[in-house]
Design a protein around this motif. Structure first.
Motif, PDB file in Angstrom:
ATOM      1  N   GLY A  25      38.508 -36.606  -5.637  1.00  0.00           N
ATOM      2  CA  GLY A  25      39.028 -35.195  -5.039  1.00  0.00           C
ATOM      3  C   GLY A  25      39.244 -34.057  -5.792  1.00  0.00           C
ATOM      4  O   GLY A  25      39.550 -33.099  -5.165  1.00  0.00           O
ATOM      5  N   LYS A  26      39.039 -34.239  -6.971  1.00  0.00           N
ATOM      6  CA  LYS A  26      39.036 -32.941  -7.764  1.00  0.00           C
ATOM      7  C   LYS A  26      38.059 -31.594  -7.569  1.00  0.00           C
ATOM      8  O   LYS A  26      36.865 -32.523  -7.803  1.00  0.00           O
ATOM      9  CB  LYS A  26      39.302 -33.528  -9.405  1.00  0.00           C
ATOM     10  CG  LYS A  26      40.524 -33.822  -9.623  1.00  0.00           C
ATOM     11  CD  LYS A  26      41.701 -32.905  -9.826  1.00  0.00           C
ATOM     12  CE  LYS A  26      43.036 -33.734 -10.136  1.00  0.00           C
ATOM     13  NZ  LYS A  26      44.207 -32.917 -10.088  1.00  0.00           N
ATOM     14  N   ILE A  27      38.442 -30.734  -7.053  1.00  0.00           N
ATOM     15  CA  ILE A  27      37.424 -29.674  -7.015  1.00  0.00           C
ATOM     16  C   ILE A  27      36.349 -29.543  -8.049  1.00  0.00           C
ATOM     17  O   ILE A  27      35.248 -29.335  -8.122  1.00  0.00           O
ATOM     18  CB  ILE A  27      38.071 -28.285  -6.746  1.00  0.00           C
ATOM     19  CG1 ILE A  27      39.150 -28.485  -5.384  1.00  0.00           C
ATOM     20  CG2 ILE A  27      37.164 -27.036  -6.487  1.00  0.00           C
ATOM     21  CD1 ILE A  27      38.501 -28.247  -4.081  1.00  0.00           C
ATOM     22  N   GLY A  28      36.983 -29.127  -9.326  1.00  0.00           N
ATOM     23  CA  GLY A  28      36.262 -28.986 -10.328  1.00  0.00           C
ATOM     24  C   GLY A  28      35.009 -30.212 -10.788  1.00  0.00           C
ATOM     25  O   GLY A  28      34.085 -29.850 -11.083  1.00  0.00           O
ATOM     26  N   GLY A  29      35.431 -31.446 -10.468  1.00  0.00           N
ATOM     27  CA  GLY A  29      34.523 -32.507 -10.529  1.00  0.00           C
ATOM     28  C   GLY A  29      33.632 -32.443  -9.333  1.00  0.00           C
ATOM     29  O   GLY A  29      32.113 -32.558  -9.545  1.00  0.00           O
ATOM     30  N   MET A  30      33.943 -32.007  -8.117  1.00  0.00           N
ATOM     31  CA  MET A  30      32.949 -31.964  -6.976  1.00  0.00           C
ATOM     32  C   MET A  30      31.839 -30.703  -7.387  1.00  0.00           C
ATOM     33  O   MET A  30      30.496 -31.065  -7.158  1.00  0.00           O
ATOM     34  CB  MET A  30      33.601 -31.631  -6.055  1.00  0.00           C
ATOM     35  CG  MET A  30      34.291 -32.726  -5.288  1.00  0.00           C
ATOM     36  SD  MET A  30      35.864 -31.938  -4.097  1.00  0.00           S
ATOM     37  CE  MET A  30      35.006 -31.722  -2.638  1.00  0.00           C
ATOM     38  N   ILE A  31      32.286 -29.753  -7.971  1.00  0.00           N
ATOM     39  CA  ILE A  31      31.429 -28.634  -8.456  1.00  0.00           C
ATOM     40  C   ILE A  31      30.487 -29.065  -9.384  1.00  0.00           C
ATOM     41  O   ILE A  31      29.194 -28.881  -9.475  1.00  0.00           O
ATOM     42  CB  ILE A  31      32.166 -27.441  -8.825  1.00  0.00           C
ATOM     43  CG1 ILE A  31      32.989 -26.886  -7.697  1.00  0.00           C
ATOM     44  CG2 ILE A  31      31.271 -26.463  -9.394  1.00  0.00           C
ATOM     45  CD1 ILE A  31      33.814 -25.612  -8.155  1.00  0.00           C
ATOM     46  N   LEU A  32      31.065 -29.812 -10.340  1.00  0.00           N
ATOM     47  CA  LEU A  32      30.218 -30.335 -11.549  1.00  0.00           C
ATOM     48  C   LEU A  32      29.013 -31.129 -11.003  1.00  0.00           C
ATOM     49  O   LEU A  32      27.911 -31.121 -11.329  1.00  0.00           O
ATOM     50  CB  LEU A  32      30.890 -30.981 -12.810  1.00  0.00           C
ATOM     51  CG  LEU A  32      30.325 -31.406 -13.731  1.00  0.00           C
ATOM     52  CD1 LEU A  32      29.616 -30.321 -14.794  1.00  0.00           C
ATOM     53  CD2 LEU A  32      30.995 -32.404 -14.681  1.00  0.00           C
ATOM     54  N   TYR A  33      29.567 -32.018 -10.358  1.00  0.00           N
ATOM     55  CA  TYR A  33      28.459 -32.998  -9.810  1.00  0.00           C
ATOM     56  C   TYR A  33      27.327 -32.347  -8.861  1.00  0.00           C
ATOM     57  O   TYR A  33      26.031 -32.724  -8.921  1.00  0.00           O
ATOM     58  CB  TYR A  33      29.245 -34.162  -9.202  1.00  0.00           C
ATOM     59  CG  TYR A  33      29.548 -35.060  -9.961  1.00  0.00           C
ATOM     60  CD1 TYR A  33      28.691 -35.943 -10.706  1.00  0.00           C
ATOM     61  CD2 TYR A  33      30.956 -35.421 -10.218  1.00  0.00           C
ATOM     62  CE1 TYR A  33      28.953 -36.921 -11.701  1.00  0.00           C
ATOM     63  CE2 TYR A  33      31.427 -36.426 -11.228  1.00  0.00           C
ATOM     64  CZ  TYR A  33      30.550 -37.067 -11.800  1.00  0.00           C
ATOM     65  OH  TYR A  33      31.059 -38.024 -12.725  1.00  0.00           O
ATOM     66  N   ASN A  34      27.851 -31.447  -8.202  1.00  0.00           N
ATOM     67  CA  ASN A  34      26.865 -30.380  -7.436  1.00  0.00           C
ATOM     68  C   ASN A  34      25.954 -30.084  -8.247  1.00  0.00           C
ATOM     69  O   ASN A  34      24.887 -29.689  -7.653  1.00  0.00           O
ATOM     70  CB  ASN A  34      27.488 -29.448  -6.374  1.00  0.00           C
ATOM     71  CG  ASN A  34      28.129 -30.073  -4.940  1.00  0.00           C
ATOM     72  OD1 ASN A  34      27.673 -31.269  -4.943  1.00  0.00           O
ATOM     73  ND2 ASN A  34      28.519 -29.271  -4.542  1.00  0.00           N
ATOM     74  N   ILE A  35      26.568 -29.277  -9.337  1.00  0.00           N
ATOM     75  CA  ILE A  35      25.557 -28.618 -10.231  1.00  0.00           C
ATOM     76  C   ILE A  35      24.572 -29.514 -10.897  1.00  0.00           C
ATOM     77  O   ILE A  35      23.415 -29.406 -10.897  1.00  0.00           O
ATOM     78  CB  ILE A  35      26.230 -27.973 -11.378  1.00  0.00           C
ATOM     79  CG1 ILE A  35      27.238 -27.081 -11.096  1.00  0.00           C
ATOM     80  CG2 ILE A  35      25.138 -27.366 -12.480  1.00  0.00           C
ATOM     81  CD1 ILE A  35      28.145 -26.201 -11.918  1.00  0.00           C
ATOM     82  N   LEU A  36      24.803 -30.775 -11.308  1.00  0.00           N
ATOM     83  CA  LEU A  36      24.073 -31.897 -11.917  1.00  0.00           C
ATOM     84  C   LEU A  36      23.122 -32.234 -10.978  1.00  0.00           C
ATOM     85  O   LEU A  36      22.005 -32.257 -11.217  1.00  0.00           O
ATOM     86  CB  LEU A  36      24.946 -33.079 -12.298  1.00  0.00           C
ATOM     87  CG  LEU A  36      25.958 -32.906 -13.560  1.00  0.00           C
ATOM     88  CD1 LEU A  36      26.644 -33.807 -13.637  1.00  0.00           C
ATOM     89  CD2 LEU A  36      25.012 -32.709 -14.699  1.00  0.00           C
ATOM     90  N   HIS A  37      23.383 -32.559  -9.632  1.00  0.00           N
ATOM     91  CA  HIS A  37      22.544 -33.119  -8.577  1.00  0.00           C
ATOM     92  C   HIS A  37      21.569 -31.927  -8.297  1.00  0.00           C
ATOM     93  O   HIS A  37      20.533 -32.266  -7.702  1.00  0.00           O
ATOM     94  CB  HIS A  37      23.508 -33.152  -7.325  1.00  0.00           C
ATOM     95  CG  HIS A  37      22.637 -33.741  -6.314  1.00  0.00           C
ATOM     96  ND1 HIS A  37      22.268 -35.335  -6.107  1.00  0.00           N
ATOM     97  CD2 HIS A  37      22.061 -33.257  -5.271  1.00  0.00           C
ATOM     98  CE1 HIS A  37      21.588 -35.325  -5.044  1.00  0.00           C
ATOM     99  NE2 HIS A  37      21.604 -34.291  -4.426  1.00  0.00           N
TER     100      HIS A  37
END
Lengths: 419, 252
Positions: A25-37
């Protein structure tokens, strides 16, 4: 800001994600995974005082530890911790701050937002946001948002002042198979605004149409200047938010009382050559259409249909919107008489009747598209038999405009996936 | 092809600066009626001819110069609502009526306020009827200087039939803002009426735009009504309202 500079926002060489975290649920994590993906090819630097490793990348405890160029720092931490990070970014020579964090001017905390922006400017940094969901850039295969993970690359660019609406639009474009060249959330517009982003999009070849959702305009005179340049190169569609006259200043003159913000906004958008749409769906329809269809070389339009009713509806619409239907009966007859049946008509609208076969449709469309007198074709098809998949072959006959409309389940699906 | 920008109109800015300075010195945020008329003159927009008379003979002489019919209005700082006290008389057709009107106005005003100081009586050309339009410009908080055009009277009051543009204008913008109002056919002439002086309207729009672009001290300007006559017969600005910018805003 020149377009060379803004390019670093869209095509960064390195990105830091401050607030990257593996906690659910952490926004920073969601963004990082979106970038990686998303397949971004530049360097990615997760930053979190806790350190460790996320998604196979080492987490840096602060920006100073990072050895490499950072063009964009994405800041997704609580507002009160943002300023110290901005200082670190300045020391690191970051060019753009994408401040995801909320809790600034949108909740009345204008002072801190201004202080942050001033500091950033003084140190040569630009601020996107705050209060945004991030940005996506097809040129860098970069999905630096906390929205949907999969964004289909394409030719429509979206600039949105509303975060939630922006995320919703990403969803809508996915369902309707509309590819995006960029999407940028501008949020509070503390610094970077629509005009800055347009500077890049004007020259961005992959962007063929631009959609903007605007609520308020701060530097209107500059926006007008940039929009006038933009619309000369590619279509721009604006969704006007339904602002009432509430914002209009009570004034001592008619000019004041009639000049509600909305009326002026409308008139000025028109003056800039911008298309104003009343709804998200209309705006997306226009953008999809404008990014896939060439501009007709003339005004002569022909409707080709297999049903009388839709032909009449289209004729009515043409009259309403001043689309010129081509009327040279002798010429139309020479072009279409081979494909019209006994009950059909070679008068515009050309009615191929329900008897028309796929091959006849193809012949009619091909003849129309190749004819020099005909500049645009509105192709209507009511689903009677199986969907004429072979119609896609007419795609190669640019630059005559082919506007397709069809009714029936299979056909709708076909046209949706085709684009 | 790109439409050329509207040329800057030949405007006597020194004169406008002078009246604004007077208004500022008197701590006013607006121009008085006669200052508005001076501004119109400086811009080259015709208004009704007028002159202040201080005796009956002078009033008759002025009326003869201006041509009948005329309107007469009391000039007095002590009388605010001139019409209400009989300080304004219309439709004066000849010198006898002018002489009678002079005395009647003095009488009415004195009856209203015994010690009213009357500086004179203004004799004004009574503008011939025509098509009323409104041209205004103001500084929008988002977009800066913007201009508005519409047909006056019920068209602006009820129908809100107006068009807007951001300044500066290109020539095509001026044409389009005249054409895009719904009542445009009325300007072209309907039911046997002749085409109105559309060139005069465009000239007025361009001039009002030039004023707002070149005079930072002016925040709002509105000519309402402006009477438009048939083609080549010109226009006449009946009333103009001018508001001045907040002084601190100007420095910003």
């Amino acid at each position: 800001m020149n377009s060379l500079e803004i390019k670093y926002l869209f095509e960064p060489r390195g990105i830091a994600v401050v607030g990257a975290s593996d906690k659910p649920g952490k926004i920073g994590g969601m963004i990082l995974y979106n970038i990686l993906h998303s397949g971004y090819r530049g360097r990615i630097y997760p930053v979190n005082p806790a350190g460790g490793e996320i998604g196979g990348l080492p987490v840096h405890r602060n920006l100073a530890d990072i050895d490499g160029v950072i063009d964009v720092a994405i800041i997704a931490i609580p507002a009160k911790f943002v300023f110290p990070v901005v200082r670190q970014c300045a020391d690191k020579g970051v060019k753009f701050l994408s401040v995801i964090s909320s809790g600034f001017s949108e909740v009345g905390n204008l002072a801190e937002e201004q202080e942050l922006t001033r500091y950033a400017k003084k140190h040569g940094m630009r601020v996107l946001g705050p209060n945004i969901f991030g940005h996506y850039s097809s040129s860098a295969s970069l999905n630096a948002t906390f929205g949907p993970r999969d964004i289909k690359p394409g030719n429509v660019a979206i600039i949105t002042q509303s975060g939630a609406l922006g995320v919703a639009m990403i969803g809508k474009t996915a369902i309707q198979n509309i590819g995006l060249s960029a999407i940028i959330s501008v949020g509070n517009k503390a610094d970077v605004d629509e005009a800055d982003l347009l500077e890049y999009l004007i020259e961005h070849d992959e962007t063929r149409s631009i959609l903007m959702y605007i609520e308020g305009v701060q530097h209107g005179e500059r926006l007008v200047e940039v929009l006038k340049r933009a619309t000369r190169v590619k279509p721009v569609v604006v969704i006007k938010s339904g602002r009432s006259k509430r914002g209009a200043i009570a004034a001592a003159s008619h000019t004041g009382s009639l000049a509600g913000s909305d009326e002026i906004f409308d008139a000025i958008m028109q003056q800039c050559g911008v298309l104003r749409s009343e709804s998200i769906q209309e705006a997306l329809d226009w953008c999809k259409f404008l990014s896939t269809t060439p501009l007709p070389t003339g005004r002569n339009t022909v409707i080709i249909t297999n049903g009388g009713g839709v032909g009449v509806l289209a004729t009515d619409a043409c009259e309403k919107y001043q689309v010129k239907l081509y009327e040279d009966k002798a010429h139309l007859k020479s072009v279409f008489e081979d494909v019209t049946h006994g009950f059909g008509s070679t008068k515009n609208p050309i009615d191929l009747t329900g008897e028309a076969t796929t091959q006849e449709y193809i012949t009619a469309l091909t003849s129309a598209l190749e004819d020099e007198q005909i500049h645009a074709v509105i192709s209507l098809y009511c689903e009677l038999r199986n969907c004429p998949h072979d119609l896609r072959r007419t795609d190669r006959y640019d630059p005559t405009g082919l506007f397709g409309l069809s009714t029936g389940g299979q056909t709708d699906y076909f046209f949706t996936v085709r684009r | 092809m790109e439409s050329p920008p509207v040329k800057n109109a030949a405007i006597d800015y020194a004169e406008i600066t002078r009246i604004i300075r007077t208004a500022r010195a008197e701590q006013r945020s607006f121009l008085l009626a006669h200052e508005g008329q001076i501004l119109l003159k400086a811009v080259g927009l015709p208004g009704p001819r007028s002159s202040v008379a201080r005796c009956i003979d002078e009033a008759v002489a002025r009326a003869e110069e201006i041509g009948y019919p005329v309107v007469m209005k009391v000039v007095s700082r002590d009388i605010l609502h001139k019409s209400d006290v009989g300080g304004v008389l219309l439709n004066l057709e000849n010198k006898h009526e002018v002489a009678d009107a002079y005395q009647a106005i003095i009488h009415n005003c004195k009856a209203h306020k015994r010690d009213a100081v009357i500086e004179g009586i203004e004799v004004v050309e009574q503008v011939k009827p025509g098509t009323e339009i409104i041209v205004g410009a103001k500084r929008d908080r988002s977009f800066g200087p913007v201009i508005m055009f519409g047909l006056g009277g019920i068209y602006v009051e009820v129908m809100k039939d107006v068009s807007f543009r951001a300044l500066p204008l290109r020539e095509i913008d001026t044409s389009l803002m005249v054409k895009e109002i719904r009542s445009y056919p009325l300007l072209l002439g309907v039911r046997g009426e002749r085409r109105k002086d559309i060139e005069g309207i465009k000239d007025c729009i361009n001039k009002v735009g030039s004023i707002l672009l070149n005079c930072e001290d002016i925040s709002d300007i509105e000519i309402n009504p402006m009477i438009v006559y048939d083609q080549d017969q010109g226009v006449k600005a009946v009333d103009v309202r001018v508001l001045l910018s907040e002084p601190e805003r100007k420095q910003a």
